[in-house]
Design a protein around this motif. Structure first.
Motif, short mmCIF file in Angstrom:
data_model
loop_
_atom_site.label_atom_id
_atom_site.label_comp_id
_atom_site.label_asym_id
_atom_site.label_seq_id
_atom_site.Cartn_x
_atom_site.Cartn_y
_atom_site.Cartn_z
N GLN A 291 0.82 -1.21 0.00
CA GLN A 291 0.00 0.00 0.00
C GLN A 291 0.86 1.27 0.00
N ALA A 292 1.94 1.22 -0.77
CA ALA A 292 2.87 2.34 -0.85
C ALA A 292 2.38 3.33 -1.90
N ARG A 293 1.34 4.05 -1.55
CA ARG A 293 0.66 4.92 -2.51
C ARG A 293 1.58 6.00 -3.09
N ASP A 294 2.38 6.65 -2.25
CA ASP A 294 3.25 7.72 -2.75
C ASP A 294 4.23 7.20 -3.79
N TYR A 295 4.78 6.03 -3.54
CA TYR A 295 5.73 5.45 -4.49
C TYR A 295 5.03 5.06 -5.79
N LEU A 296 3.81 4.53 -5.68
CA LEU A 296 3.06 4.17 -6.88
C LEU A 296 2.72 5.41 -7.71
N GLU A 297 2.35 6.49 -7.04
CA GLU A 297 2.02 7.72 -7.77
C GLU A 297 3.23 8.25 -8.52
N MET A 298 4.41 8.14 -7.91
CA MET A 298 5.61 8.60 -8.60
C MET A 298 5.89 7.75 -9.83
N VAL A 299 5.69 6.44 -9.72
CA VAL A 299 5.89 5.56 -10.87
C VAL A 299 4.89 5.90 -11.97
N SER A 300 3.63 6.10 -11.60
CA SER A 300 2.61 6.41 -12.61
C SER A 300 2.88 7.74 -13.30
N ASP A 301 3.48 8.70 -12.57
CA ASP A 301 3.80 10.00 -13.15
C ASP A 301 5.02 9.94 -14.07
N ARG A 302 6.00 9.14 -13.70
CA ARG A 302 7.26 9.14 -14.44
C ARG A 302 7.30 8.12 -15.57
N GLU A 303 6.49 7.08 -15.47
CA GLU A 303 6.49 6.04 -16.49
C GLU A 303 5.41 6.30 -17.53
N LYS A 304 5.39 5.46 -18.54
CA LYS A 304 4.34 5.51 -19.55
C LYS A 304 4.05 4.09 -20.00
N GLY A 305 3.02 3.93 -20.77
CA GLY A 305 2.68 2.61 -21.29
C GLY A 305 2.17 1.68 -20.22
N ILE A 306 2.53 0.40 -20.36
CA ILE A 306 1.94 -0.63 -19.51
C ILE A 306 2.34 -0.49 -18.05
N ILE A 307 3.55 0.00 -17.77
CA ILE A 307 3.98 0.16 -16.38
C ILE A 307 3.16 1.25 -15.70
#
Length: 304
Positions: free
Chosen positions: A274-290
């Protein structure tokens, strides 16, 4: 047995039987209805989706001529799958694989396909050329306990190992009888020699997954394993690191690992904790399927 030649794209790989042949190939399957498929491409194109057995009672393998359906605890969503081709039976894997099953697979066309029902033209799964012969398909399951049954979350992955069978095909005796045409109607084209399977390592209960006990707990060792050349080991390391609250390291794997499959598992491991902050950073910095996977996990967390 002489050299075996496998082709992935334009690369031909010569394999001496009994020697680890190649870096694992990888793909992302889009699971639907709790399953993905491994089979002869020519047969998958015409297959009506029916199995001779009940895959849910037969430890998770659906069997049809030239096709194996791998049952998953997740109902839907992307899942990483790795493929290794071997010249001889590989040794039984270590305990981090919580379940291991095998079934013979006849590859008459020489074209193997691995995909889920929801794979699209843009994400077609894995297409692989191999010698047309009979193989044993070994399915290794890792981190199934990260999946909420009948949901789309999780950080599991699957390793497929294939090796050629001697001729004539030798298999274990089936636990299920072949359907009788007189009692079930129609004609039966299947034979035990083409459809037998076996469970090398059972899993307790996919409906109520157990917590894995065979996981590495030494944090320093886990950081070392996160750099291993095997993407499957890196996947398991990402999950174990997340359980040890090493979330920054897992986020780095989600952003920078050279395997898309490992990055996807790392995203799932962040969601597991449930590491929401880390997930949000990944969703902001990545694209596509990740990025899509990170957003899916964030939406799942919002529902809880």
């Amino acid at each position: 047995m002489g050299m075996l030649i496998y082709t992935a794209g334009r690369i031909s790989i010569q394999v001496q039987p009994g020697i680890y042949p190649m870096k694992p190939l990888e793909t992302i399957v889009y699971v639907a209805e709790h399953q993905f498929f491994v089979g002869d491409e020519s047969l998958l194109d015409e297959w009506d989706g029916s199995y001779w057995n009940d895959p849910y009672s037969d430890d998770g393998l659906g069997l049809a001529p030239g096709i194996v359906g791998v049952q998953c605890p997740r109902a839907t969503g992307p899942a990483p799958v790795f493929l290794e081709m071997h010249g001889a039976p590989p040794v039984l894997p270590d305990a981090r694989y919580c379940k291991v099953t095998e079934a013979p697979l006849s590859l008459e066309s020489g074209h193997l396909r691995i995909l889920g029902e929801n794979n699209t033209a843009g994400l077609p799964g894995l297409q692989f050329e191999a010698p047309a012969t009979k193989y044993m398909l070994r399915v290794l399951y890792a981190d199934l306990d990260t999946v909420t049954y009948d949901d789309s979350d999780g950080a599991e992955h699957y390793l497929l190992q294939m090796y050629p069978l001697p001729s004539p095909l030798k298999t274990v005796e089936s636990e299920k009888p072949i359907p009788d045409s007189e009692t079930e109607g129609g004609t039966n084209e299947f034979t035990p020699s083409t459809l037998d399977y076996r469970t090398l390592r059972p899993y307790e209960d996919l409906d109520n997954p157990i917590t894995e006990v065979q996981i590495e707990r030494d944090v320093q060792r886990l950081h070392f394993l996160a750099q291993d050349k095997s993407p499957s080991i890196r996947c398991s390391s990402a999950v174990a690191l997340a359980r040890q609250k090493q979330l920054k390291a897992v986020q780095q794997m989600a952003l920078y690992d050279d395997s898309r499959a490992v990055r996807m598992v790392a995203v799932g491991a962040l969601a597991l904790m449930q590491a929401r902050d880390y997930l949000e950073m990944v969703s902001d910095r990545e694209k596509g399927i990740i990025a899509d996977t990170a957003r899916m996990h964030l939406q799942n967390l919002d529902k809880r």
